[in-house]
Design a protein around this motif. Structure first.
Motif: not given
Lengths: 262, 262, 262
Positions: A243-262
């Protein structure tokens, strides 16, 4: 600040046809994961048609989880076509260090230059060992321990390597990122990694491979986080995850992504 | 009073690696059932690696549900290694009486002395018939009707035989138990029996085979009871069942096990 | 006014044993769909026993989704027995236009006179083309566009053809019906069509093939409608769909079927 949701937006606009030669455990869930995300999966494996179909599909994934010689022939035929056409293909080297047959298959598929390799730390270490000296790997290595092997493999193939675990590590041999999204329930459910391989392939179509892979991992981990809030256990987690894979929006990903350069 | 929950506690402490050569219908659910319970499943079937992998795994299950000659070769190779190493292996003789190919496979695998045979009454009757005179079996026999066949098979193999149904019967040829846990929805969901076979194998690692099998059946049936309370139908039952396998504690099993000596 | 629920009532009274040689993606879900509805599925595919088992089963389904030459041999053996016995068999020509191997398989299976062919519009167009001139088909044709091809195929085989989509079209070459039940979430979940093929086969046992197929489609679509009311996404849809297949009564189908003569 990078907009990591853009890769989900592009993938959904492409709705790419992705051919998957995967294991029997993963087939159904992988197809549903890819459909829920917005991609179009097709499972076509036999050597008599796998290469022909790879000429139609926009991306390809190969997974050696329930390997046999017949299936390996189909995998090689399809990867050769994907390689020759320049369409992205993703290798999932399940338990590649466990047996001689898997080590041999890993070496053969590596020679066909996967665009992305996605595996856990033990698999990436084993695959790097395979390439170098035919060694196996321990069963429970940490992602950190596989970073050097990941960089080596990326340089060897000219592609991207993603080591997934509690925190993921993604590299093209030069640049590298860490992705912190995910949920502790995910390893208690089978084929979560195998299904992610299909998501990575779908994201790689028409996008920068390294950044698209990072975007795919952040999206997938976020869906796990959202499912974890609702789940009572591994059964309800799987339901909430789709359900979450279907519901998540690009905006949700932009807001929630935890990405760091390594 | 016997503490039947202790077998779940020991299984979770072992978290055994169990190799499963099972049918295509069961693969995914069986893996999720075993992960939810706390075991570590691996599906490795090809004759080119099945025996080698059986040398790594702590237990083995074989299931003839979607049989083919190639898969039977992998099964025989793996069972031979398990037998020689003394690691537990469990036979699930799906529909063994239905065709000549299955009767032949049943006889061949029986000769490799399974530590446990888990089947429904018709399968146990057919398998006992196979060993004696090659007969098939009726489709809907009762557990009671198979008790003699179960004792005979147990004496023949030197192992344990579990006949599962509304009330289960478990014997090593001398001792016997009945297990009353379970829920009427379970037969309306596919591969519940196939998945139980994996749970039995995981429990058998490092434990008394007869008592561990009884403990596994009580645990599994209790998870069904708990799921039945929450379910609206077979879809929600499956979800609640995986959640219950994960949530049940050894203390829950000790308190809820319905076990009698037979 | 036709009582479309009667076909569900008859199917449940028969509880037919249906042999399915289907694809790896569909196996588990198809079995659960058929059990939830009240049928008795069995997956038996190998050429060494597929024909023998077809002599026991009351109906047969063949699905070329994950085709290989070995599996095609099993399919042909089983279809020959079903044809000779006069038991209903249903062909699901998944992606039949996509490769030469599929076009060839489609033509061979068509020659064995399926009682029902169930596919999407592109598949029905491709299969009709295969029969006539070996052509492939576009990927996203509308149901309307396939009505002529469906009538042609029905006349060629002497059976029924069901083109499924947003609105289904069912014909025996002379008579025809449209079925409007269903839900927009259904195409976002894998193997919904493959599983429907099993339901059609179960309904066809001992009933008029054309009317039973229409009744099966109405029942299946109604279950989708009911699931759609409860679902938050494709994960919870699958759960609610199985619950609805189990809960729907013949009276529900009679009241909710959206069927028109075409």
């Amino acid at each position: 600040m990078t907009d990591w949701g853009t890769h989900l937006r592009t993938m959904r606009a492409n709705a790419p046809l992705v051919q998957n030669i995967t294991n029997f455990v993963a087939m159904n869930v992988m197809a549903n994961v890819m459909l829920a995300a917005g991609a179009s999966p097709a499972m076509v494996h036999d050597a008599g048609e796998a290469g022909e179909f790879a000429g139609i599909a926009q991306a390809l994934t190969l997974n050696i989880g329930t390997l046999s010689p017949d299936w390996l022939r189909g995998m090689e035929a399809a990867a050769q076509v994907a390689h020759d056409r320049g369409s992205p293909w993703v290798l999932d080297p399940v338990a590649v260090g466990a047996t001689a047959m898997r080590r041999d298959a890993g070496a053969r598929l590596l020679a066909l230059k996967p665009s992305v390799i996605r595996g856990n730390a033990s698999e990436i270490l084993a695959l790097a060992g395979t390439a170098a000296a035919g060694k196996g790997a321990d069963a429970a290595d940490s992602v950190d321990a596989a970073e050097g092997a990941a960089r080596d493999l990326a340089r060897l193939t000219g592609g991207v390597v993603a080591v997934t675990g509690a925190q993921d590590f993604v590299t093209d041999g030069a640049r590298a990122f860490r992705v912190g999204n995910g949920h502790p329930m995910m390893p208690r459910i089978t084929v979560m990694g195998c299904s992610l391989t299909g998501i990575v392939a779908a994201f790689a179509v028409g996008q920068d491979t390294l950044r698209a892979t990072v975007g795919a991992l952040a999206y997938y981990g976020l869906a796990g986080e959202r499912a974890g809030v609702q789940a009572q256990g591994p059964g309800s987690f799987q339901v909430a995850f789709l359900d979450a894979l279907h519901a998540l929006t690009p905006e949700d990903v932009s807001a929630g992504a935890q990405v760091m350069q390594a």
